[in-house]
Design a protein around this motif. Structure first.
Motif, PDB file in Angstrom:
ATOM      1  N   LYS A 666     -23.367 -17.585  44.788  1.00  0.00           N
ATOM      2  CA  LYS A 666     -22.208 -17.818  45.656  1.00  0.00           C
ATOM      3  C   LYS A 666     -22.565 -18.695  46.852  1.00  0.00           C
ATOM      4  CE  LYS A 666     -17.981 -16.806  45.800  1.00  0.00           C
ATOM      5  NZ  LYS A 666     -17.046 -15.848  45.336  1.00  0.00           N
ATOM      6  N   THR A 667     -23.637 -18.309  47.525  1.00  0.00           N
ATOM      7  CA  THR A 667     -24.080 -19.072  48.685  1.00  0.00           C
ATOM      8  C   THR A 667     -24.360 -20.503  48.280  1.00  0.00           C
ATOM      9  OG1 THR A 667     -25.293 -17.117  49.235  1.00  0.00           O
ATOM     10  CG2 THR A 667     -25.683 -19.047  50.607  1.00  0.00           C
ATOM     11  N   LEU A 668     -25.057 -20.653  47.172  1.00  0.00           N
ATOM     12  CA  LEU A 668     -25.427 -21.988  46.747  1.00  0.00           C
ATOM     13  C   LEU A 668     -24.195 -22.800  46.382  1.00  0.00           C
ATOM     14  CD1 LEU A 668     -28.699 -21.392  44.784  1.00  0.00           C
ATOM     15  CD2 LEU A 668     -28.371 -22.464  47.002  1.00  0.00           C
ATOM     16  N   GLU A 669     -23.206 -22.122  45.880  1.00  0.00           N
ATOM     17  CA  GLU A 669     -21.999 -22.834  45.517  1.00  0.00           C
ATOM     18  C   GLU A 669     -21.324 -23.403  46.773  1.00  0.00           C
ATOM     19  OE1 GLU A 669     -18.483 -21.018  43.478  1.00  0.00           O
ATOM     20  OE2 GLU A 669     -19.697 -21.727  41.776  1.00  0.00           O
ATOM     21  N   THR A 670     -21.256 -22.596  47.818  1.00  0.00           N
ATOM     22  CA  THR A 670     -20.683 -23.092  49.074  1.00  0.00           C
ATOM     23  C   THR A 670     -21.500 -24.278  49.574  1.00  0.00           C
ATOM     24  OG1 THR A 670     -20.046 -20.854  49.621  1.00  0.00           O
ATOM     25  CG2 THR A 670     -20.021 -22.443  51.418  1.00  0.00           C
ATOM     26  N   ALA A 671     -22.821 -24.093  49.577  1.00  0.00           N
ATOM     27  CA  ALA A 671     -23.698 -25.172  50.044  1.00  0.00           C
ATOM     28  C   ALA A 671     -23.484 -26.425  49.207  1.00  0.00           C
ATOM     29  CB  ALA A 671     -25.150 -24.727  49.980  1.00  0.00           C
ATOM     30  N   LEU A 672     -23.307 -26.253  47.897  1.00  0.00           N
ATOM     31  CA  LEU A 672     -23.099 -27.408  47.024  1.00  0.00           C
ATOM     32  C   LEU A 672     -21.804 -28.139  47.399  1.00  0.00           C
ATOM     33  CD1 LEU A 672     -23.876 -29.071  44.454  1.00  0.00           C
ATOM     34  CD2 LEU A 672     -22.342 -27.555  43.191  1.00  0.00           C
ATOM     35  N   HIS A 673     -20.748 -27.377  47.568  1.00  0.00           N
ATOM     36  CA  HIS A 673     -19.472 -28.016  47.887  1.00  0.00           C
ATOM     37  C   HIS A 673     -19.533 -28.721  49.241  1.00  0.00           C
ATOM     38  CE1 HIS A 673     -16.706 -26.918  44.567  1.00  0.00           C
ATOM     39  NE2 HIS A 673     -17.739 -26.137  44.291  1.00  0.00           N
ATOM     40  N   GLN A 674     -20.242 -28.115  50.158  1.00  0.00           N
ATOM     41  CA  GLN A 674     -20.408 -28.760  51.459  1.00  0.00           C
ATOM     42  C   GLN A 674     -21.208 -30.054  51.319  1.00  0.00           C
ATOM     43  OE1 GLN A 674     -22.272 -25.544  53.534  1.00  0.00           O
ATOM     44  NE2 GLN A 674     -20.361 -24.911  54.539  1.00  0.00           N
ATOM     45  N   THR A 675     -22.232 -30.003  50.469  1.00  0.00           N
ATOM     46  CA  THR A 675     -23.073 -31.188  50.292  1.00  0.00           C
ATOM     47  C   THR A 675     -22.291 -32.310  49.600  1.00  0.00           C
ATOM     48  OG1 THR A 675     -24.937 -29.682  50.084  1.00  0.00           O
ATOM     49  CG2 THR A 675     -25.348 -31.967  49.488  1.00  0.00           C
ATOM     50  N   ILE A 676     -21.508 -31.952  48.607  1.00  0.00           N
ATOM     51  CA  ILE A 676     -20.701 -32.978  47.926  1.00  0.00           C
ATOM     52  C   ILE A 676     -19.809 -33.686  48.944  1.00  0.00           C
ATOM     53  CG2 ILE A 676     -18.859 -33.396  46.239  1.00  0.00           C
ATOM     54  CD1 ILE A 676     -19.884 -30.958  44.660  1.00  0.00           C
ATOM     55  N   LYS A 677     -19.175 -32.885  49.779  1.00  0.00           N
ATOM     56  CA  LYS A 677     -18.261 -33.458  50.775  1.00  0.00           C
ATOM     57  C   LYS A 677     -19.014 -34.365  51.753  1.00  0.00           C
ATOM     58  CE  LYS A 677     -14.881 -31.649  54.127  1.00  0.00           C
ATOM     59  NZ  LYS A 677     -14.435 -32.409  55.006  1.00  0.00           N
ATOM     60  N   LYS A 678     -20.109 -33.842  52.265  1.00  0.00           N
ATOM     61  CA  LYS A 678     -20.865 -34.561  53.285  1.00  0.00           C
ATOM     62  C   LYS A 678     -21.450 -35.866  52.730  1.00  0.00           C
ATOM     63  CE  LYS A 678     -23.800 -34.684  57.013  1.00  0.00           C
ATOM     64  NZ  LYS A 678     -23.166 -35.662  57.882  1.00  0.00           N
ATOM     65  N   VAL A 679     -22.080 -35.776  51.565  1.00  0.00           N
ATOM     66  CA  VAL A 679     -22.734 -36.964  51.011  1.00  0.00           C
ATOM     67  C   VAL A 679     -21.688 -38.045  50.704  1.00  0.00           C
ATOM     68  CG1 VAL A 679     -24.110 -37.834  49.058  1.00  0.00           C
ATOM     69  CG2 VAL A 679     -24.713 -35.675  50.146  1.00  0.00           C
ATOM     70  N   GLY A 680     -20.567 -37.638  50.128  1.00  0.00           N
ATOM     71  CA  GLY A 680     -19.507 -38.603  49.814  1.00  0.00           C
ATOM     72  C   GLY A 680     -18.965 -39.268  51.071  1.00  0.00           C
ATOM     73  N   ASP A 681     -18.640 -38.447  52.066  1.00  0.00           N
ATOM     74  CA  ASP A 681     -18.103 -39.007  53.314  1.00  0.00           C
ATOM     75  C   ASP A 681     -19.108 -39.950  53.962  1.00  0.00           C
ATOM     76  OD1 ASP A 681     -15.890 -37.518  52.907  1.00  0.00           O
ATOM     77  OD2 ASP A 681     -16.253 -36.056  54.515  1.00  0.00           O
ATOM     78  N   ASP A 682     -20.354 -39.554  53.964  1.00  0.00           N
ATOM     79  CA  ASP A 682     -21.378 -40.380  54.604  1.00  0.00           C
ATOM     80  C   ASP A 682     -21.578 -41.706  53.875  1.00  0.00           C
ATOM     81  OD1 ASP A 682     -21.748 -38.562  56.574  1.00  0.00           O
ATOM     82  OD2 ASP A 682     -23.668 -37.790  55.857  1.00  0.00           O
ATOM     83  N   ILE A 683     -21.610 -41.670  52.551  1.00  0.00           N
ATOM     84  CA  ILE A 683     -21.790 -42.925  51.805  1.00  0.00           C
ATOM     85  C   ILE A 683     -20.612 -43.840  52.106  1.00  0.00           C
ATOM     86  CG2 ILE A 683     -21.913 -44.023  49.540  1.00  0.00           C
ATOM     87  CD1 ILE A 683     -23.333 -41.595  48.466  1.00  0.00           C
TER      88      ILE A 683
END
Ligand code: ANZ
Length: 824
Positions: A666-683
Motif C-alpha cells: 500500500k505504502t509503495l503504491e502511494t509512493a509510486l503514484h506520487q513518483t509518476i506525478k512528480k516525474v511527469g510534471d518535472d519532465i
C-alpha cells in the motif's frame, strides 16, 4: 549476467535499434499528435564533447517522454557543416575541406549513437551537401527578387590573420577577432546584406506573444534596440547645409549648446573650404579611425574632439549660434551620425563640455509642479548643482529655461518641440542589416554572376545548385579563394558569356542554419526546400532547446528568415518556434570552463566506457535545472552516485515478487503514484534534476523491502526509460516482455492514490478505551501495534501486566489484552 554490465547491454540495444530503424519517424501516425522537438545541430568539429552530450541527451529524455505520452515525435539531428575550421585544416594540412568534414561527421555519428538518443537518423541533413545548399541558394534568390538581399558598400571588420571579413559579433569587446585573436581592422568593401532591419519591428512586437522565458525575450529586445526619437535639423551659418541629428530627447533642445559630428560624417568634407583648421581636423579623424567602437563609446573613456573652426550652427529652438565639433564618441553608423549635445542632461556631453569649456544650460528639473518649474532662479540653481556634482540630470522632469515650453513635462514637450522646429518623429534600431558575404571557400556559394560591366545578376534557378568549385588555392592571399578557380570562371563564361565572372564570396554559415529545421520535415524533397504539406504536419517547432549564446544571432536570424519566407508564402506561420529553452554550461570539476589549458576537460567517450551511457545521461539530467541556463561543475562523486543507483535498479530484478503479496504494498503504491506525478510534471517543465531525485527516492524505498511487487517495478521501469533507455530495455526483456518498453505508454497516476491520508486508531486495553493516535492510511500492522504499545496512557495500564495478545481491527482499533504477571 548477475552484474550490471553496461557495455554489453548498451551495445546490444544500440545495434538492435539501429537495425530495426527504431527511431525513424513517420509524418503521420494514426491516433497520434505530431510533436516537433528540436535541438541545435552541431558543427562537425570531429569530436563530441560533453557540451554536446548535454545538448542532446537531456532533451532526448523529453522526446522519449512525449512519445510515451502518445506523441508522434520528430527529434532530428544534422550537421552545420560549412565554416572556417574545415578551411583552416585545408590550409594547414592540405586536406580537402569536404573530406575533412565528412570524415568528422562519420566519427561524430558513431559518438552520437553512443548517447542512445532517439534521433531520427533517416532525416539527417548536412548543410554543405549540394542537395541542401541548393535551397539555401534558392532562398537567397527569392530574397534578392524581393529586395531583401542587396549589395552595398560597408565599413567592415577585417581580420588580417584569417584574411576575412568578420561580423560584429565575431569581434570581441577588446577589438580582437574571436577566432584568430588578431586585432581587427576596418575596411570598406562591397558586400552582400540581408535586410533584416525591414523586419525589426515585427521581430520585436511578435516576441510579446511567445511563451519564452523573459530573459531570452529581453536579450532579443535589447539586441534589436528600438529607440523612439526625432530627427531635428540644424542650419549651418553661411551655407546651404543642414545637419540632421537624431535624439531621443527633443525636450532638451533648448539646452543644446553645441553639435557633434562623428569623424565619419560626410559634412566635414562638404564644408572643407569653410573649415579654417582643416589639417588638424583631418589628423584627428585619422586617429579616430584607428580606434574601436567600444573604446570610442565607453562612458569612462577620456573624451577627445576638435572644433570645426569657421563653422557655426543655429539651434532651431532659440536661433542661438552654437559651435560644431567632431568627436569620436559619436558613431558614424548610428542615427544620423551627428548629435546635438545637451551637456546638462547627458553624461558624455557633460564630460566633453567640462573638458573643452563649452556652455552648459539646464533645461529640465525634477520639481513638484508646473508652477514650481517657473520659479525665478531655478534654472541657475539647477545648473550650479549639475556643475558642482559633475553629474548630468539625465532623467525626465519639467522643462525650465525653454521659452513657452517651460512648465511642460518632458513627455509632453517631446512632440511639441519637434513640431515647433519642423523636425520629424523617427524610430531607430540598433539592429543593422545582416552582412552575409564571407571571403571564404568553405561556404555556400552566393548564386550571383557579374556581367563585364560589373553589374550583378542572379544565377537562374535551373543552374542550382550553383556548385562550389573544387580547383581552388587555399593559401590566404586577401583575395577570396574562389577567385583562384579556373573551372568556376569557365563555367560562368560558358553559361553567361565572355567576360562574365561569378561572385567569389560565400554566405555566412548563419544563413545555412536559418532554415535547417524546415528541411528536417521533408529532407529528401527534390522539388522544394520542404513541401507545404510536410511543413503543415510539423511546423512550428514545439520546443527548441539550445545554447544561451545563440539568443541573439541564430535565433534572431532564423526568426527573420522565417518571417521573410512567410511573406513569400513558403511557410505557414510567422514564427518558427513556439517554446525556446536555453540550457546551461557544464564546467570542469574545478568549477572552471572546460579547456585544454586547465586540463579539466571531461571526455564523454571515456566516461561512457567507465560507467556507461545511461549513467552519463542520468548524471547530466541530475546535474542542475535544465530549464534555466546555469553553470554546473562536473562531479565525479555525482557520476558514481547515479551509477550506484542504476546498480540498485539492476539488482531489483532478483527480488521480484510475482505473487503480488508484499507486505508494504500500500505504502509503495502511494509512493509510486506520487513518483509518476512528480516525474511527469518535472519532465514537462524541463526540471530533469528533480525528476531524477524522485526516481532515486522511490528506488530507495523499494530497496528497503525484502521483495518487490512486479507490477510496481514494471511501472518504475517505464518512468526510468526516457532517462536510461538501455538498462530499462534490458530489464524489460528479462521480465519476459517481447516488445520494446519504449513503445509503452507513460504510466498514469490516480490523484487519490497520491494522497497520504491518515486514519485514527483507537487503543483499548482489555476492551476499555485508553487512548488513540493518527497514522498514515497505508501504515503496516506491525508499526501500528508497536505505536499503540508505546503510548504513555497505555503503558500505565499494561506495565504491571503481561501482554497476552494484541488484536488489530484494520483502520479502526487496537485492543491490547493483558493477563496478571504471576499467572503467566
Ligand atoms: C540629445 C540628448 C539629450 C540625448 C539628452 C540624450 C540625452 P539611444 O537611446 O541609444 O538610441 N546619439 C544619437 N546618435 C548618436 C551617435 N551616432 N553616436 C553616439 N550617440 C548618439 O540613444 C540616443 C541618444 O544617443 C540620442 O539622444 C543622442 O543623444 C545620442 F539629455 O540627443 B541624445
Amino acid at each position: 549476467m548477475k552484474k550490471y554490465n553496461h557495455t554489453q547491454i548498451e551495445s546490444k540495444w544500440q545495434k538492435r535499434w539501429k537495425k530495426e530503424k527504431f527511431h525513424d519517424t513517420k509524418d503521420v501516425a494514426r491516433g497520434k499528435k505530431n510533436y516537433y522537438m528540436l535541438v541545435e545541430f552541431p558543427y562537425p568539429s570531429g569530436n563530441l564533447h560533453i557540451g554536446h552530450w548535454y545538448a542532446f541527451s537531456v532533451p532526448d529524455i523529453f522526446a522519449r517522454y512525449q512519445r510515451m505520452r502518445g506523441g508522434n515525435v520528430l527529434f532530428p539531428i544534422g550537421f552545420d557543416a560549412f565554416g572556417l575550421p574545415a578551411e583552416n585544416a585545408a590550409i594547414k594540412n592540405k586536406v580537402d575541406p569536404k573530406k575533412w568534414t565528412h570524415d568528422n561527421i562519420a566519427h561524430m555519428r558513431e559518438q552520437i549513437e553512443s548517447i542512445g538518443a532517439s534521433f531520427d537518423s533517416s532525416r539527417e541533413i548536412i548543410t554543405s551537401d549540394p542537395d541542401y545548399y541548393k535551397w539555401t541558394q534558392w532562398f537567397f534568390l527569392k530574397f534578392y527578387e524581393k529586395g531583401l538581399a542587396y549589395r552595398g558598400k560597408a565599413v567592415v571588420n577585417w581580420d588580417p590573420v584569417d584574411k576575412t571579413v568578420l561580423a560584429n559579433e565575431q569581434v570581441l569587446p577588446d577589438g580582437t577577432a574571436e577566432r584568430s585573436g588578431a586585432v581587427v581592422e576596418k575596411r570598406e568593401l562591397e558586400q552582400w546584406f540581408l535586410k533584416i532591419t525591414d523586419y525589426a519591428d515585427r521581430l520585436l512586437s511578435d516576441l510579446d506573444a511567445l511563451p519564452w522565458p523573459e530573459p531570452i525575450k529581453e536579450a532579443e529586445r535589447n539586441w534589436i534596440g528600438k529607440s523612439e526619437g526625432a530627427e531635428i535639423y540644424f542650419k549651418i551659418q553661411n551655407s546651404k547645409f543642414k545637419i540632421p541629428i537624431f535624439t531621443t530627447r527633443p525636450d532638451t533642445l533648448f539646452g543644446a549648446t553645441y553639435l557633434v559630428l562623428s569623424p565619419e560624417h560626410h559634412l566635414i568634407s562638404d564644408l572643407r573650404f569653410q573649415i579654417s583648421n582643416l589639417e588638424e581636423v583631418k589628423k584627428y579623424i585619422e586617429e579616430a579611425k584607428k580606434k574601436k567602437e567600444i573604446e570610442r563609446t565607453a562612458a569612462d573613456k577620456e573624451k577627445t574632439g576638435i572644433e570645426l573652426k569657421g563653422i557655426k550652427a543655429i539651434n532651431p529652438a532659440n536661433n542661438e549660434e552654437i559651435p560644431v565639433w567632431v568627436a569620436d564618441y559619436v558613431l558614424g553608423g548610428y542615427g544620423t551620425g551627428a548629435i546635438m549635445a545637451v551637456p546638462a542632461h547627458d553624461e558624455r556631453d557633460l564630460q566633453f563640455a567640462l573638458k573643452f569649456n563649452l556652455k552648459v544650460k539646464a533645461v529640465i528639473a525634477q520639481v513638484a509642479s508646473r508652477e514650481e518649474a517657473k520659479t525665478p532662479g531655478l534654472a541657475e540653481a539647477k545648473l550650479q548643482s549639475i556643475l558642482a556634482s559633475s553629474f548630468a540630470h539625465v532623467g525626465g522632469g519639467f522643462l525650465i529655461n525653454s521659452d513657452k515650453f517651460s512648465g511642460l513635462t518632458s513627455e509632453e514637450a517631446k512632440g511639441k518641440i519637434t513640431a515647433f522646429v519642423g523636425g520629424k518623429k523617427t524610430i531607430r534600431y540598433k539592429l543593422r542589416d545582416w552582412l552575409v558575404s564571407r571571403q571564404r571557400y568553405w561556404g555556400c556559394p552566393i548564386p550571383v554572376v557579374y556581367d563585364p560591366e560589373g553589374t550583378p545578376h542572379p544565377v537562374p534557378e535551373k543552374y542550382l545548385p550553383w556548385l562550389l568549385p573544387k580547383d581552388v588555392d587555399f593559401t590566404p592571399t586577401g583575395e577570396p579563394p574562389l577567385a583562384s578557380s579556373k573551372e568556376f570562371k569557365k563555367r560562368t563564361e560558358k553559361i553567361f558569356g565572355k567576360g562574365w565572372r561569378p561572385e567569389y564570396d560565400t554566405l555566412d554559415t548563419f544563413v545555412d542554419s536559418s532554415w535547417y529545421f524546415l528541411r528536417y520535415t521533408d529532407p529528401h524533397n527534390k522539388k522544394m526546400p520542404a513541401s507545404k504539406k510536410r511543413l503543415s504536419q510539423w511546423m512550428p517547432v514545439q520546443r527548441y532547446s539550445g545554447g544561451a549564446e545563440h539568443t541573439t544571432m541564430h535565433l534572431l536570424y532564423s526568426r527573420f528568415f522565417h518571417k521573410a519566407l512567410f511573406d513569400l508564402g513558403i511557410v505557414n506561420e510567422a514564427e518558427p518556434y513556439i517554446e525556446r529553452l536555453n540550457r546551461g554550461i557544464i564546467l570542469g570539476t574545478d568549477g572552471r570552463k572546460m579547456s585544454k589549458r586547465w586540463g579539466n576537460v571531461i571526455d564523454p567517450d571515456l566516461q561512457v566506457k567507465l560507467v556507461g551511457s545511461d549513467s552519463v545521461r542520468l548524471y547530466l539530467a541530475f546535474i542542475g535545472p535544465y530549464n534555466i541556463a546555469g553553470h554546473y561543475p562536473w562531479d565525479m562523486g555525482g557520476v558514481v552516485g547515479v551509477r550506484r543507483f542504476l546498480e540498485k535498479v539492476w539488482r531489483m530484478q532478483f527480488k521480484i515478487d510475482r505473487t503480488y503479496l508484499s507486505t508494504r504494498a500500500k505504502t509503495l503504491e502511494t509512493a509510486l503514484h506520487q513518483t509518476i506525478k512528480k516525474v511527469g510534471d518535472d519532465i514537462e517543465n524541463f526540471k530533469f534534476n528533480t525528476a531524477v531525485s524522485a526516481l532515486m527516492i522511490f528506488v530507495n524505498s523499494l530497496d528497503r523491502e525484502p521483495t518487490v511487487r512486479k507490477d510496481i517495478f514494471v511501472q518504475f521501469l517505464l518512468l526510468l526509460a526516457p532517462f536510461a533507455p538501455h538498462i530499462t530495455e534490458e530489464l524489460w526483456e528479462r521480465l519476459g516482455y517481447h516488445t520494446s518498453l519504449h513503445k509503452e505508454s507513460w504510466p498514469l497516476y490516480r490523484e487519490e492514490k497520491t494522497r497520504q491520508e491518515t486514519m485514527t486508531i483507537v487503543v483499548q486495553v482489555n476492551g476499555k478505551v485508553r487512548d488513540g493516535f493518527e497514522v498514515l492510511i497505508n501504515e503496516t500492522e506491525l508499526v501500528i501495534k508497536e505505536r499503540a504499545k508505546a503510548l504513555d496512557k497505555v503503558l500505565k495500564w499494561v506495565q504491571d501486566e503481561a501482554i497476552q495478545k494484541i488484536i488489530y481491527v484494520p483502520g479502526r482499533l487496537v485492543n491490547i489484552v493483558t493477563v496478571p504477571r504471576e499467572e503467566k
